[in-house]
Scaffold this active site. Structure first.
Site, PDB file in Angstrom:
ATOM      1  N   GLY A 296       0.809  -1.221   0.000  1.00  0.00           N
ATOM      2  CA  GLY A 296       0.000   0.000   0.000  1.00  0.00           C
ATOM      3  C   GLY A 296       0.836   1.261   0.000  1.00  0.00           C
ATOM      4  O   GLY A 296       0.672   2.134  -0.856  1.00  0.00           O
TER       5      GLY A 296
ATOM      6  N   ASP B  36      10.179  -7.372  -0.579  1.00  0.00           N
ATOM      7  CA  ASP B  36       8.843  -7.901  -0.313  1.00  0.00           C
ATOM      8  C   ASP B  36       8.873  -9.404  -0.592  1.00  0.00           C
ATOM      9  O   ASP B  36       9.427  -9.828  -1.603  1.00  0.00           O
ATOM     10  CB  ASP B  36       7.782  -7.219  -1.190  1.00  0.00           C
ATOM     11  CG  ASP B  36       6.395  -7.271  -0.570  1.00  0.00           C
ATOM     12  OD1 ASP B  36       5.802  -6.221  -0.315  1.00  0.00           O
ATOM     13  OD2 ASP B  36       5.911  -8.414  -0.310  1.00  0.00           O
TER      14      ASP B  36
ATOM     15  N   ASN C  74      -5.386  -6.970  -2.573  1.00  0.00           N
ATOM     16  CA  ASN C  74      -4.365  -5.904  -2.544  1.00  0.00           C
ATOM     17  C   ASN C  74      -4.744  -4.742  -3.466  1.00  0.00           C
ATOM     18  O   ASN C  74      -4.287  -3.612  -3.278  1.00  0.00           O
ATOM     19  CB  ASN C  74      -3.004  -6.420  -3.016  1.00  0.00           C
ATOM     20  CG  ASN C  74      -2.418  -7.516  -2.158  1.00  0.00           C
ATOM     21  OD1 ASN C  74      -1.702  -8.369  -2.659  1.00  0.00           O
ATOM     22  ND2 ASN C  74      -2.705  -7.529  -0.864  1.00  0.00           N
TER      23      ASN C  74
ATOM     24  N   ASP D  64       4.138  -3.815   6.736  1.00  0.00           N
ATOM     25  CA  ASP D  64       2.837  -4.001   7.377  1.00  0.00           C
ATOM     26  C   ASP D  64       2.937  -4.766   8.694  1.00  0.00           C
ATOM     27  O   ASP D  64       1.935  -5.274   9.172  1.00  0.00           O
ATOM     28  CB  ASP D  64       1.888  -4.732   6.409  1.00  0.00           C
ATOM     29  CG  ASP D  64       2.420  -6.117   6.045  1.00  0.00           C
ATOM     30  OD1 ASP D  64       3.541  -6.457   6.481  1.00  0.00           O
ATOM     31  OD2 ASP D  64       1.718  -6.853   5.327  1.00  0.00           O
TER      32      ASP D  64
ATOM     33  N   CYS E 103      14.472   7.326  18.158  1.00  0.00           N
ATOM     34  CA  CYS E 103      14.342   6.214  17.214  1.00  0.00           C
ATOM     35  C   CYS E 103      12.909   5.670  17.345  1.00  0.00           C
ATOM     36  O   CYS E 103      12.118   6.158  18.140  1.00  0.00           O
ATOM     37  CB  CYS E 103      15.387   5.131  17.492  1.00  0.00           C
ATOM     38  SG  CYS E 103      15.004   4.021  18.871  1.00  0.00           S
TER      39      CYS E 103
ATOM     40  N   CYS F 272      11.955   4.645  20.807  1.00  0.00           N
ATOM     41  CA  CYS F 272      11.685   5.758  21.729  1.00  0.00           C
ATOM     42  C   CYS F 272      10.202   6.129  21.697  1.00  0.00           C
ATOM     43  O   CYS F 272       9.604   6.454  22.710  1.00  0.00           O
ATOM     44  CB  CYS F 272      12.481   6.993  21.330  1.00  0.00           C
ATOM     45  SG  CYS F 272      14.247   6.876  21.540  1.00  0.00           S
TER      46      CYS F 272
ATOM     47  N   CYS G  69      -3.917  -4.072   9.229  1.00  0.00           N
ATOM     48  CA  CYS G  69      -4.918  -3.578   8.280  1.00  0.00           C
ATOM     49  C   CYS G  69      -5.879  -4.687   7.868  1.00  0.00           C
ATOM     50  O   CYS G  69      -7.048  -4.440   7.605  1.00  0.00           O
ATOM     51  CB  CYS G  69      -4.233  -2.998   7.050  1.00  0.00           C
ATOM     52  SG  CYS G  69      -3.387  -1.452   7.397  1.00  0.00           S
TER      53      CYS G  69
ATOM     54  N   CYS H 288      18.749   3.451  21.884  1.00  0.00           N
ATOM     55  CA  CYS H 288      19.527   4.697  21.738  1.00  0.00           C
ATOM     56  C   CYS H 288      19.564   5.519  23.022  1.00  0.00           C
ATOM     57  O   CYS H 288      20.085   6.633  23.017  1.00  0.00           O
ATOM     58  CB  CYS H 288      18.989   5.522  20.563  1.00  0.00           C
ATOM     59  SG  CYS H 288      17.410   6.324  20.907  1.00  0.00           S
TER      60      CYS H 288
END
Ligand SMILES: [Zn+2]
Length: 264
Positions: A48, A69, A77, A137, A181, A184, A197, A257
């Site tokens: 997507g 992928d 899709n 995803d 990051c 965080c 999704c 980090c």
């Protein structure tokens, strides 16, 4: 005389024509376009977000465009993954993407990676690129990519979509200062599983909005123009038609980090 070939520091006549609308922008111009043509960008996911992202980055003349992928194209899709079409159903997404992207811009070196990122392969793949754009995803891959980009000091432009909402940010936590990051902002794996999704749905055109915004941020990061999103998280609410920008900061307790994290 017509220039048909190009070196790393000179545009061909064909490139001057193809990228004419970039070349008239003072913020890009020939110098910026050459930067894009010499840039290497890795896109995680040809779905997507990856669809508009890869199409716009290929159109913009990113010289080396990699994409990862391990999935095949499914009829479900096509509601949002505009790289793919009916003829590509059951084909690997990287194959379908490659055909479409080559047809759009043969000027580019495409590097399809038909695999799933894991802790054993992520560093080797990320290493070959200047910048990574994550449109995957699943959370496991997001953490893998975040950690690899931090270790290797590569900017990461990250977008996500669900239902009617999108988010976008850039990560440069390897720089000094308070840039966060992914960990965080979103914590560690065990508290991050919030559904997908496939479970909760997503408005198809939302992928277009967020993937296009992501392509813009990639280009800005590569050229060093405008304002980086590396200290901000952009939230888009499609139902409310509103954008909201939140200031983000490094979490001193971040396991990657933060202050107590093992030095890199
Ligand atoms: Zn962190």
């Amino acid at each position: 005389m017509t220039k048909t070939t190009t070196t790393d520091d000179e545009l061909s006549d064909k490139q001057i024509e193809r990228y004419a609308r970039h070349l008239v922008l003072p913020e890009i111009a020939e110098e910026g376009q050459l930067k894009l043509l010499n840039a290497k960008v890795l896109v995680i996911g040809a779905g997507g977000l990856g669809s508009p992202l890869l199409l716009y980055l290929a159109a913009a003349g990113i010289g080396t465009l990699g994409f990862v992928d391990d999935d095949s194209v499914d009829l479900s899709n096509l509601q949002r993954q505009i790289l793919h079409d009916v003829a590509a159903i059951d084909q690997p997404k990287v194959d379908s993407a490659l055909i479409r992207l080559k047809a759009l811009n043969p000027d580019i070196t495409f590097q399809p990676h038909a695999l799933r990122l894991n802790s054993a392969n992520v560093d080797q793949i990320v290493e070959a690129y200047d910048l990574v754009a994550d449109g995957c995803d699943n959370f496991n891959t997001r953490y893998l990519v975040n950690d690899a980009c931090y270790r290797q000091k590569k900017p990461l432009v990250s977008a996500a979509i669900m239902r009617f909402e999108g988010q976008l940010t850039s990560f440069r936590a390897f720089e000094k200062g308070d840039k966060p990051c992914y960990r965080c902002l979103f914590g560690n794996e065990q508290i991050a599983e919030k559904g997908s999704c496939a479970d909760v749905g997503v408005l198809g055109a939302l992928a277009g909005t967020m993937g296009s915004l992501q392509a813009i941020e990639v280009i800005k990061e590569l050229l060093g123009i405008g304002e980086s999103l590396s200290n901000n998280l952009l939230l888009y609410d499609a139902l409310g038609t509103s954008f909201h920008r939140m200031r983000t900061r490094r979490d001193p307790a971040c396991s990657l980090c933060g202050n107590k994290a093992p030095a890199n």
